[in-house]
Design an enzyme around this catalytic site. Structure first.
Site, PDB file in Angstrom:
ATOM      1  N   THR A   1       7.809   2.395  -7.217  1.00 15.53           N
ATOM      2  CA  THR A   1       7.274   2.876  -5.945  1.00 15.53           C
ATOM      3  C   THR A   1       8.195   2.414  -4.844  1.00 15.53           C
ATOM      4  O   THR A   1       8.770   1.334  -4.909  1.00 15.53           O
ATOM      5  CB  THR A   1       5.877   2.297  -5.648  1.00 15.53           C
ATOM      6  OG1 THR A   1       6.010   0.893  -5.496  1.00 15.53           O
ATOM      7  CG2 THR A   1       4.891   2.609  -6.729  1.00 15.53           C
TER       8      THR A   1
ATOM      9  N   GLU B   1       1.504   5.272  -9.125  1.00 13.89           N
ATOM     10  CA  GLU B   1       0.651   4.545 -10.083  1.00 13.89           C
ATOM     11  C   GLU B   1      -0.330   5.456 -10.807  1.00 13.89           C
ATOM     12  O   GLU B   1      -0.975   5.049 -11.760  1.00 13.89           O
ATOM     13  CB  GLU B   1      -0.160   3.454  -9.339  1.00 13.89           C
ATOM     14  CG  GLU B   1       0.649   2.306  -8.783  1.00 13.89           C
ATOM     15  CD  GLU B   1       1.203   2.577  -7.386  1.00 13.89           C
ATOM     16  OE1 GLU B   1       1.397   3.766  -7.029  1.00 13.89           O
ATOM     17  OE2 GLU B   1       1.453   1.603  -6.655  1.00 13.89           O
TER      18      GLU B   1
ATOM     19  N   LYS C   1      -7.736  -0.284  14.358  1.00 15.40           N
ATOM     20  CA  LYS C   1      -9.028  -0.898  14.687  1.00 15.40           C
ATOM     21  C   LYS C   1      -9.079  -1.113  16.188  1.00 15.40           C
ATOM     22  O   LYS C   1      -8.410  -1.990  16.714  1.00 15.40           O
ATOM     23  CB  LYS C   1      -9.164  -2.245  13.967  1.00 15.40           C
ATOM     24  CG  LYS C   1      -9.733  -2.116  12.573  1.00 15.40           C
ATOM     25  CD  LYS C   1     -11.130  -2.744  12.517  1.00 15.40           C
ATOM     26  CE  LYS C   1     -11.865  -2.394  11.250  1.00 15.40           C
ATOM     27  NZ  LYS C   1     -12.046  -3.479  10.327  1.00 15.40           N
TER      28      LYS C   1
ATOM     29  N   TRP D   1     -12.976   2.078  13.827  1.00 15.05           N
ATOM     30  CA  TRP D   1     -11.769   2.652  13.242  1.00 15.05           C
ATOM     31  C   TRP D   1     -11.380   3.950  13.925  1.00 15.05           C
ATOM     32  O   TRP D   1     -12.222   4.791  14.201  1.00 15.05           O
ATOM     33  CB  TRP D   1     -12.026   3.000  11.759  1.00 15.05           C
ATOM     34  CG  TRP D   1     -11.983   1.824  10.869  1.00 15.05           C
ATOM     35  CD1 TRP D   1     -11.839   0.520  11.220  1.00 15.05           C
ATOM     36  CD2 TRP D   1     -12.097   1.850   9.441  1.00 15.05           C
ATOM     37  NE1 TRP D   1     -11.862  -0.272  10.105  1.00 15.05           N
ATOM     38  CE2 TRP D   1     -12.030   0.515   9.005  1.00 15.05           C
ATOM     39  CE3 TRP D   1     -12.255   2.865   8.505  1.00 15.05           C
ATOM     40  CZ2 TRP D   1     -12.092   0.177   7.665  1.00 15.05           C
ATOM     41  CZ3 TRP D   1     -12.328   2.537   7.163  1.00 15.05           C
ATOM     42  CH2 TRP D   1     -12.254   1.207   6.753  1.00 15.05           C
TER      43      TRP D   1
END
Ligand code: AMP
Length: 546
Positions: free
Chosen positions: A181, A326, A435, A440
């Site tokens: 990755t 993954e 935040k 959020w």
């Protein structure tokens, strides 16, 4: 039932016989190089014999440092089929990362494209396990070999080999391929795909609700073969007989469209930033692309405005998909439910999609509680399934980032919600969430909305520190050539879609959003540019402090 191991060698055998007339085609800038799957099978035999002659044994890693092309596809086919592990190196990593990755994987052989020798040559002295380098499509004498390394020409090496190779039956749990990755923190992490996971994943790619690949397709593989195994498309092609179109190094919008005009692909796959360029080019130079029955876009959130542009202006259906290195990578694909229509159907299409039957998903809140799949509750996404990694590759069995895996689940780092019928909507990466005053703000929602505004080519949103609110959103905007929208006008245009406190007050107009090695927005680089004072920020009035 018979306990026949799942094997990529079986897929290769199938492709070279049952799908012998399917083709892999590489664009050379003006014309093509074609190879039937029968020939891919023969070349795979020659490559396997050549590698064996060089002393390559089962489980050894054979790396590639290549563009998407015929020779890369042959390596994809031959290396796992002979029981070795194919490791596609990401040619866009920084030299230190590449060296780390090749040493970590203990690559024994590297197959390098001639055009990439100038990039690869300087790395070679630091690659500790490499014994042989094979230069394809170029001059091997251009590469200076350090002591202990032998350089070969691909054609010369394979030319003397028999095309017959008895591909062995290996344990289906053995590694077949690996990708690292391009993680934005720490060293890159390796994911090893087994024969079993690769075959099962290929089946998923071929299902109608996956990518529906079949022998009737000509799939344009723009996603690099080093990015999560080109999303599994090459192995799905061996399984289904779909023909492949490979762009080699011609990845800019103009040559991609030239190749499309010449070769009429029915299917294509790439990250959103590629399609931004293609749409721009199509606006300037209209071209019929309705030969594409479907375009799969994933790797980052697809702006709904991009899907609409393909649908309405070009008559091409975009299918949104989510996945990770993954997860092999196919996790979810956004085919809407059969009986949905209108706005509801659209909501499904812009979501990250529905998980396939073999992928289980759950969402965890900050305290580690599982939250319901009610389409509203937010949590970090965790997944499990037969093609989801259970650990990162480690050469010495010391666990790499073990905290990413727990109770048989992979922590994805993605935050979102899931509907009762299993459709995922992501609002952010957990580390990109903004935040503000304890609430959020979804950077993805803001990006999508800004990218839908006239004149905007790209927009990336990051959180920047704020005394009163902890963090506030900053929008980095790339405007089109003749666009002249200002920050105030852009913000006003968002006002009916966001609460007042979510509207961004920091705006930076930039020439280009920095990109990662696989073409995604690089928010880490953008944050660094902001922190270094490199962004010229227009400040509007923010929400009234509490
Ligand atoms: P990589 O392994 O480099 O492809 O990165 C995987 C990550 O890309 C995921 O964990 C997501 O954060 C992001 N990603 C992939 N597909 C999507 C998508 N359709 N929408 C939003 N983010 C995505």
């Amino acid at each position: 039932m018979q306990d026949e191991p799942l094997s990529l060698a079986t897929l290769l055998r199938h492709a070279m016989t049952a799908k012998a007339d399917s083709e892999v085609t590489t664009w050379t800038g003006s014309e093509v190089r074609r190879m039937t799957y029968a020939e891919v099978g023969r070349q795979s035999g020659r490559l396997a014999n050549a590698l064996r002659a060089l002393g390559v044994e089962q489980t050894d890693r054979v790396a590639t440092f290549m563009w998407n092309n015929n020779e890369h596809f042959v390596a994809y086919a031959a290396v796992p089929a002979m029981g070795c592990v194919l490791h596609a190196l990401n040619i866009r990593l920084f030299p230190e990362q590449l060296t780390y990755v090749a040493n970590h994987a203990q690559d024994k052989v590297v197959i390098v494209d001639g055009s990439l020798v100038p990039l690869f040559g300087p790395l070679l002295p630091a690659l500790r396990s490499v014994q042989h380098v094979i230069v394809a499509n170029g001059d091997p004498s251009a590469l200076e070999a350090p002591a202990g390394v032998t350089v070969h020409g691909y054609d010369e090496l394979l030319g003397t080999q028999s095309e017959e190779f008895d591909f062995p039956v290996v344990d289906e749990r053995m590694a077949a391929a690996m990708c690292y990755t391009s993680g934005t923190t720490g060293e890159p992490k390796g994911v090893a795909y087994s024969h079993r996971s690769s075959v099962l994943h290929s089946m998923q790619v071929c299902t109608t609700d996956g990518m529906a690949l079949s022998e009737r397709d000509r799939a344009l593989v723009i996603v690099p073969m080093f990015h999560a195994n080109a999303w599994g498309i090459p192995y799905a092609a061996l399984m289904s007989g779909a023909s492949l179109l490979m762009p080699d190094r011609f990845l800019q919008p103009a040559p991609l469209l030239e190749m499309m005009a010449a070769e009429q692909p029915t299917f294509a796959a790439a990250v959103p930033t590629i399609w931004t360029g293609v749409l721009g080019q199509l606006a300037a130079h209209p071209q019929d692309i309705t030969h594409l029955r479907e375009v799969i876009i994933g790797g980052s959130a697809v702006p709904p405005s991009m899907m609409k542009a393909f649908d309405e202006e070009h008559g091409v259906r975009v299918v949104h998909a989510w996945g990770m290195t993954e997860t092999s990578p196919l996790g979810s694909v956004a085919h809407p439910p059969a009986r949905s229509s209108g706005d509801a159907e659209w909501e499904y299409r812009i979501s990250q999609g529905q998980f396939g039957a073999s992928v289980q998903a759950r969402l965890l809140d900050d305290e580690g509680n599982v939250v319901p799949h009610d389409g509203e509750s937010l949590g970090e996404l965790e997944v499990k399934g037969p093609w989801i990694a259970s650990s990162y590759y480690s050469p010495d069995d010391t666990a790499v980032e073990p905290e990413k895996f727990h109770d048989g689940w992979l922590r994805t780092g993605d935050v979102g919600r899931i509907t009762p019928n299993g459709y995922l909507t992501l609002v952010d990466r957990s580390k990109d969430v903004i935040k503000s005053g304890g609430e959020w703000i979804s950077s993805v929602d803001l990006e999508n909305a800004v990218m839908a505004l006239p004149g905007v080519v790209e927009a990336a949103v990051i959180g920047v520190p704020d005394d009163a609110w902890d963090e506030r959103p900053l929008v980095a905007v790339v405007l089109g050539e003749h666009a002249n929208a200002d920050a105030e006008a852009l913000r006003t245009a968002l006002a009916d879609r966001f609460a007042k406190w979510q509207l961004p007050e920091h705006w930076a107009f930039i020439d280009e959003v920095p990109k990662t090695s696989v073409g995604k927005f690089n928010k880490k680089a953008l944050r660094a540019q902001y922190a270094d004072g490199q962004l010229d920020v227009v400040e509007l009035e923010g929400p009234t402090p509490r």
